[in-house]
Design a protein around this motif. Structure first.
Motif, PDB file in Angstrom:
ATOM      1  N   PRO A  98      64.821   9.393  25.849  1.00 49.65           N
ATOM      2  CA  PRO A  98      64.639   8.466  26.956  1.00 49.65           C
ATOM      3  C   PRO A  98      65.399   8.507  28.081  1.00 49.65           C
ATOM      4  O   PRO A  98      66.589   9.227  28.041  1.00 49.65           O
ATOM      5  N   ALA A  99      64.664   8.217  29.170  1.00 45.37           N
ATOM      6  CA  ALA A  99      65.248   8.304  30.508  1.00 45.37           C
ATOM      7  C   ALA A  99      65.816   6.840  31.087  1.00 45.37           C
ATOM      8  O   ALA A  99      65.406   5.862  30.574  1.00 45.37           O
ATOM      9  N   TYR A 100      66.863   6.869  31.823  1.00 44.24           N
ATOM     10  CA  TYR A 100      67.455   5.709  32.575  1.00 44.24           C
ATOM     11  C   TYR A 100      66.435   5.091  33.331  1.00 44.24           C
ATOM     12  O   TYR A 100      65.589   5.716  34.061  1.00 44.24           O
ATOM     13  N   LYS A 101      66.244   3.690  33.384  1.00 44.15           N
ATOM     14  CA  LYS A 101      65.263   3.181  34.069  1.00 44.15           C
ATOM     15  C   LYS A 101      66.112   2.225  35.017  1.00 44.15           C
ATOM     16  O   LYS A 101      66.931   1.257  34.530  1.00 44.15           O
ATOM     17  N   GLY A 102      65.905   2.167  36.410  1.00 45.81           N
ATOM     18  CA  GLY A 102      66.514   1.411  37.293  1.00 45.81           C
ATOM     19  C   GLY A 102      66.376  -0.213  37.021  1.00 45.81           C
ATOM     20  O   GLY A 102      65.132  -0.424  36.787  1.00 45.81           O
ATOM     21  N   ARG A 103      67.349  -0.804  37.433  1.00 44.77           N
ATOM     22  CA  ARG A 103      67.411  -2.381  37.311  1.00 44.77           C
ATOM     23  C   ARG A 103      67.936  -2.912  38.384  1.00 44.77           C
ATOM     24  O   ARG A 103      68.827  -2.530  39.045  1.00 44.77           O
ATOM     25  N   PRO A 104      67.300  -4.228  38.729  1.00 42.95           N
ATOM     26  CA  PRO A 104      67.749  -4.934  39.886  1.00 42.95           C
ATOM     27  C   PRO A 104      69.241  -5.194  39.795  1.00 42.95           C
ATOM     28  O   PRO A 104      69.626  -5.624  38.733  1.00 42.95           O
ATOM     29  N   GLY A 105      70.293  -5.106  40.756  1.00 46.72           N
ATOM     30  CA  GLY A 105      71.492  -5.553  40.758  1.00 46.72           C
ATOM     31  C   GLY A 105      71.745  -6.860  40.460  1.00 46.72           C
ATOM     32  O   GLY A 105      70.917  -7.652  40.837  1.00 46.72           O
ATOM     33  N   ARG A 106      72.858  -7.328  39.928  1.00 46.78           N
ATOM     34  CA  ARG A 106      73.243  -8.719  39.697  1.00 46.78           C
ATOM     35  C   ARG A 106      73.526  -9.039  41.212  1.00 46.78           C
ATOM     36  O   ARG A 106      74.218  -8.796  41.943  1.00 46.78           O
ATOM     37  N   GLU A 107      72.858 -10.609  41.358  1.00 45.01           N
ATOM     38  CA  GLU A 107      73.273 -11.125  42.648  1.00 45.01           C
ATOM     39  C   GLU A 107      74.397 -12.029  42.539  1.00 45.01           C
ATOM     40  O   GLU A 107      74.366 -12.774  41.456  1.00 45.01           O
ATOM     41  N   HIS A 108      75.166 -12.116  43.596  1.00 51.62           N
ATOM     42  CA  HIS A 108      76.329 -12.889  43.541  1.00 51.62           C
ATOM     43  C   HIS A 108      76.117 -14.001  44.656  1.00 51.62           C
ATOM     44  O   HIS A 108      75.812 -13.529  45.823  1.00 51.62           O
ATOM     45  N   PRO A 109      76.449 -15.254  44.393  1.00 49.73           N
ATOM     46  CA  PRO A 109      76.580 -16.275  45.566  1.00 49.73           C
ATOM     47  C   PRO A 109      77.477 -15.797  46.498  1.00 49.73           C
ATOM     48  O   PRO A 109      78.760 -15.667  46.116  1.00 49.73           O
TER      49      PRO A 109
END
Length: 212
Positions: A199-210
């Motif tokens: 299995p290959a790594y799949k990009g994920r959206p970064g966590r948004e900080h207020p």
């Protein structure tokens, strides 16, 4: 017994790996010099790094110049017959699989004979089996097989580890060698035939900080 056969098995692995390097040269439409260069770096690039890490100097092919002759001859042979191979990339993958299997176990055996620890022997078996192919692919501007989504290093590690574990358990080295080679070849063959990959790594959206 294995000590008598090991040089011949190593030579067979060099010839097969050299042929895989020459097949890459044919796909890139290189001249005869390019065929010989890729054949040689693929044939004994991994063993060169292994010997340097073990402190075995001069490296094996400087002590046995016939190794260079075998690799060069394999490269020139492919130069004249490559046009007869219908699917060169497929042939490359299978030639590489055979070389991978022989070198993974032979490299581990040579490392054990040099006094390396079992874990280091496994690692050096993987280095022996893969480093020449890395040089081949970098020179020819290909994505190295080791970086593709294929079961490649895993197969080499399984074959080398199987051999080392069996010998450490007391099994004779001849059957342990054969079982190690077959383990690596079987895993790699199934990966090629069935399209297995890790299995290959799949990009994920970064966590948004207020905003503060």
């Amino acid at each position: 017994m294995l000590e008598q056969w090991l040089p011949w098995l190593d030579m067979a692995g060099i010839a097969v790996f050299a042929a895989s390097g020459a097949l890459v040269a044919s796909r890139k439409e290189m001249d005869a010099v390019g065929f010989v260069l890729l054949a040689c770096v693929t044939g004994f690039g991994g063993g060169t790094l292994r010997d340097l890490l073990l402190g075995n100097t001069p490296v094996f092919w400087l002590r046995a110049p016939e190794v260079v002759g075998v690799a060069a001859a394999a490269g020139l042979l492919v130069f004249f017959i490559a046009h007869r191979v219908e699917n060169r990339f497929r042939a490359l993958l299978w030639a590489d699989a055979v070389g991978l299997s022989l070198f993974a176990v032979a490299g581990a055996e040579i490392a054990l004979e040099a006094g390396a620890a079992p874990w280091a022997a496994v690692l050096l078996g993987v280095v022996t089996a893969t480093f020449g192919g890395i040089i081949r692919d970098v020179i020819s501007n290909e994505v190295p097989l080791i970086l593709r989504r294929e079961i490649y290093v895993t197969a080499a590690a399984a074959g080398a580890a199987g051999f080392v574990m069996l010998t450490q358990a007391g099994l004779w080295r001849e059957p342990a060698f054969a079982l190690g080679v077959l383990t690596c070849l079987l895993i790699r063959a199934l990966a090629l035939l069935r399209g297995w990959s890790l299995p290959a790594y799949k990009g994920r959206p970064g966590r948004e900080h207020p905003d503060r």
